[in-house]
Design a protein around this motif. Structure first.
Motif, PDB file in Angstrom:
ATOM      1  N   GLY A  97      -7.926   3.846 -14.038  1.00 31.77           N
ATOM      2  CA  GLY A  97      -8.593   4.914 -14.778  1.00 31.77           C
ATOM      3  C   GLY A  97      -7.734   6.156 -14.918  1.00 31.77           C
ATOM      4  O   GLY A  97      -8.230   7.204 -15.336  1.00 31.77           O
ATOM      5  N   ARG A  98      -6.459   6.029 -14.527  1.00 35.62           N
ATOM      6  CA  ARG A  98      -5.499   7.129 -14.621  1.00 35.62           C
ATOM      7  C   ARG A  98      -5.972   8.343 -13.813  1.00 35.62           C
ATOM      8  O   ARG A  98      -5.908   9.482 -14.259  1.00 35.62           O
ATOM      9  N   GLN A  99      -6.411   8.072 -12.591  1.00 33.15           N
ATOM     10  CA  GLN A  99      -6.823   9.122 -11.663  1.00 33.15           C
ATOM     11  C   GLN A  99      -6.007   8.973 -10.370  1.00 33.15           C
ATOM     12  O   GLN A  99      -6.518   8.521  -9.343  1.00 33.15           O
ATOM     13  N   PRO A 100      -4.734   9.319 -10.419  1.00 40.96           N
ATOM     14  CA  PRO A 100      -3.849   9.070  -9.286  1.00 40.96           C
ATOM     15  C   PRO A 100      -4.244   9.790  -8.001  1.00 40.96           C
ATOM     16  O   PRO A 100      -4.088   9.224  -6.910  1.00 40.96           O
ATOM     17  N   GLN A 101      -4.755  10.998  -8.093  1.00 37.63           N
ATOM     18  CA  GLN A 101      -5.115  11.733  -6.879  1.00 37.63           C
ATOM     19  C   GLN A 101      -6.244  11.035  -6.134  1.00 37.63           C
ATOM     20  O   GLN A 101      -6.200  10.884  -4.910  1.00 37.63           O
ATOM     21  N   GLN A 102      -7.255  10.590  -6.873  1.00 35.45           N
ATOM     22  CA  GLN A 102      -8.359   9.875  -6.229  1.00 35.45           C
ATOM     23  C   GLN A 102      -7.882   8.547  -5.649  1.00 35.45           C
ATOM     24  O   GLN A 102      -8.379   8.101  -4.605  1.00 35.45           O
ATOM     25  N   ALA A 103      -6.926   7.903  -6.341  1.00 31.07           N
ATOM     26  CA  ALA A 103      -6.379   6.643  -5.837  1.00 31.07           C
ATOM     27  C   ALA A 103      -5.629   6.864  -4.524  1.00 31.07           C
ATOM     28  O   ALA A 103      -5.745   6.071  -3.585  1.00 31.07           O
ATOM     29  N   VAL A 104      -4.851   7.945  -4.451  1.00 30.98           N
ATOM     30  CA  VAL A 104      -4.136   8.273  -3.216  1.00 30.98           C
ATOM     31  C   VAL A 104      -5.131   8.517  -2.084  1.00 30.98           C
ATOM     32  O   VAL A 104      -4.924   8.063  -0.950  1.00 30.98           O
ATOM     33  N   GLU A 105      -6.205   9.212  -2.373  1.00 29.32           N
ATOM     34  CA  GLU A 105      -7.221   9.484  -1.351  1.00 29.32           C
ATOM     35  C   GLU A 105      -7.836   8.182  -0.838  1.00 29.32           C
ATOM     36  O   GLU A 105      -8.101   8.042   0.367  1.00 29.32           O
ATOM     37  N   ALA A 106      -8.042   7.228  -1.736  1.00 25.81           N
ATOM     38  CA  ALA A 106      -8.596   5.941  -1.315  1.00 25.81           C
ATOM     39  C   ALA A 106      -7.619   5.204  -0.400  1.00 25.81           C
ATOM     40  O   ALA A 106      -8.017   4.612   0.611  1.00 25.81           O
ATOM     41  N   VAL A 119       0.833  -1.200   0.000  1.00 26.59           N
ATOM     42  CA  VAL A 119       0.000   0.000   0.000  1.00 26.59           C
ATOM     43  C   VAL A 119       0.869   1.252   0.000  1.00 26.59           C
ATOM     44  O   VAL A 119       0.646   2.194  -0.779  1.00 26.59           O
ATOM     45  N   PHE A 120       1.882   1.281   0.859  1.00 24.54           N
ATOM     46  CA  PHE A 120       2.761   2.440   0.916  1.00 24.54           C
ATOM     47  C   PHE A 120       3.541   2.615  -0.388  1.00 24.54           C
ATOM     48  O   PHE A 120       3.737   3.740  -0.861  1.00 24.54           O
ATOM     49  N   GLN A 121       3.973   1.507  -0.955  1.00 31.35           N
ATOM     50  CA  GLN A 121       4.700   1.591  -2.220  1.00 31.35           C
ATOM     51  C   GLN A 121       3.812   2.166  -3.320  1.00 31.35           C
ATOM     52  O   GLN A 121       4.223   3.062  -4.070  1.00 31.35           O
ATOM     53  N   ALA A 122       2.590   1.659  -3.403  1.00 35.67           N
ATOM     54  CA  ALA A 122       1.655   2.145  -4.424  1.00 35.67           C
ATOM     55  C   ALA A 122       1.336   3.614  -4.207  1.00 35.67           C
ATOM     56  O   ALA A 122       1.279   4.396  -5.165  1.00 35.67           O
ATOM     57  N   ARG A 123       1.129   4.012  -2.968  1.00 39.21           N
ATOM     58  CA  ARG A 123       0.797   5.407  -2.694  1.00 39.21           C
ATOM     59  C   ARG A 123       1.948   6.339  -3.070  1.00 39.21           C
ATOM     60  O   ARG A 123       1.726   7.427  -3.617  1.00 39.21           O
ATOM     61  N   ASP A 124       3.182   5.921  -2.778  1.00 43.14           N
ATOM     62  CA  ASP A 124       4.339   6.744  -3.150  1.00 43.14           C
ATOM     63  C   ASP A 124       4.419   6.916  -4.666  1.00 43.14           C
ATOM     64  O   ASP A 124       4.702   8.008  -5.173  1.00 43.14           O
ATOM     65  N   LEU A 125       4.172   5.834  -5.384  1.00 41.58           N
ATOM     66  CA  LEU A 125       4.223   5.893  -6.850  1.00 41.58           C
ATOM     67  C   LEU A 125       3.105   6.771  -7.402  1.00 41.58           C
ATOM     68  O   LEU A 125       3.313   7.559  -8.329  1.00 41.58           O
ATOM     69  N   LEU A 126       1.925   6.629  -6.832  1.00 41.47           N
ATOM     70  CA  LEU A 126       0.788   7.434  -7.297  1.00 41.47           C
ATOM     71  C   LEU A 126       1.014   8.913  -7.023  1.00 41.47           C
ATOM     72  O   LEU A 126       0.631   9.774  -7.817  1.00 41.47           O
ATOM     73  N   ALA A 127       1.639   9.222  -5.884  1.00 39.08           N
ATOM     74  CA  ALA A 127       1.922  10.606  -5.556  1.00 39.08           C
ATOM     75  C   ALA A 127       2.880  11.231  -6.563  1.00 39.08           C
ATOM     76  O   ALA A 127       2.889  12.452  -6.753  1.00 39.08           O
ATOM     77  N   TYR A 145      -9.733  -1.629  -3.326  1.00 41.95           N
ATOM     78  CA  TYR A 145     -10.411  -1.833  -4.608  1.00 41.95           C
ATOM     79  C   TYR A 145     -10.650  -0.495  -5.304  1.00 41.95           C
ATOM     80  O   TYR A 145     -10.423  -0.366  -6.512  1.00 41.95           O
ATOM     81  N   ARG A 146     -11.116   0.491  -4.542  1.00 41.17           N
ATOM     82  CA  ARG A 146     -11.342   1.814  -5.131  1.00 41.17           C
ATOM     83  C   ARG A 146     -10.046   2.411  -5.656  1.00 41.17           C
ATOM     84  O   ARG A 146     -10.018   3.015  -6.740  1.00 41.17           O
ATOM     85  N   ALA A 147      -8.969   2.220  -4.901  1.00 39.87           N
ATOM     86  CA  ALA A 147      -7.671   2.741  -5.338  1.00 39.87           C
ATOM     87  C   ALA A 147      -7.235   2.091  -6.642  1.00 39.87           C
ATOM     88  O   ALA A 147      -6.701   2.759  -7.538  1.00 39.87           O
TER      89      ALA A 147
END
Length: 227
Positions: free
Chosen positions: A188-197, A52-60, A180-182
């Protein structure tokens, strides 16, 4: 970030604690306590949190394609954690948050009883320690983070008995939903919404003492295999 460091700390190996030179009986009891605390943690749950942390860092960083594999890995690991014997079922109102680890300011309590997965942990002390004991405790945590359990136990021998094991609990269903939402937002190429999830997932974590978990979900002996 302390939260990220905590999960990184327990992702390699589970932590334990040993008493200072206080006699054979106390030392034996603390070693039992160490193994008991170690038994609480979900290995798959810990690894899922690091995903989760790895994905969030990448999305950011806007790296949506690179974030997809760790999100999938996190989903698989949460599913595996749901099948192991580390999880337990309880209402959040039964849990007493550890004052040393208050919940996030954005935390929304889970209204109904739910399944909790112990996804991280660390040893803390409630009283002020002498500098040498503080250094020993910090060194021991680093050694446990590296999976050096024996060395960490030796370091903790100078700390003493006044320590408590704090567990990080993730509500399974809510965490899987946020994950799942993330994943959907990421694809869907919506990184900000994914980070929020993913932030919602992290905000759902509750830190409690191992003693509290023992009361809510006491350990049960392993079943004997059939002949």
């Amino acid at each position: 970030m302390r939260l990220k460091a905590l999960f990184a700390a327990s992702a390699v190996l589970l932590t334990s604690f040993s008493v200072a030179q206080a006699g054979t009986v106390h030392t034996t009891w603390e070693k039992f306590k160490a193994g008991h605390a170690m038994h609480r943690l979900s290995v798959d749950g810990q690894k899922a949190m690091m995903d989760v942390f790895q994905a969030r860092d990448l999305l950011a960083q806007g790296k949506t394609d690179a974030a997809i594999p760790p999100l999938y890995d996190a989903q698989k690991r949460f599913k595996a954690a749901s099948a192991d014997n580390k999880k337990f079922f309880a209402a959040e109102s039964q849990l007493q948050p550890a004052p040393q680890h208050p919940v996030s300011a954005n935390h929304t309590p889970v209204a109904n009883p739910t399944t909790w997965v112990p996804v991280g942990g660390e040893f803390i002390v409630s009283e002020t320690l002498a500098p040498e004991k503080q250094a020993a405790l910090a060194n021991a945590n680093k050694q446990f983070q590296a999976g050096q359990t024996q060395q960490a136990q030796q370091s903790l021998q100078v700390v003493g008995e006044d320590a408590d094991f704090i567990l990080a609990l993730a509500p399974l269903e809510q965490s899987e939903g946020a994950l799942y939402r993330a994943k959907v937002f990421t694809e869907g190429r919506q990184p900000q919404q994914a980070v929020e999830a993913l932030n919602q997932l992290l905000d759902g974590i509750v830190f409690v003492s191992d003693d509290v978990v023992e009361k809510v979900a006491p350990s049960t002996p392993a079943k004997k295999k059939a002949n």
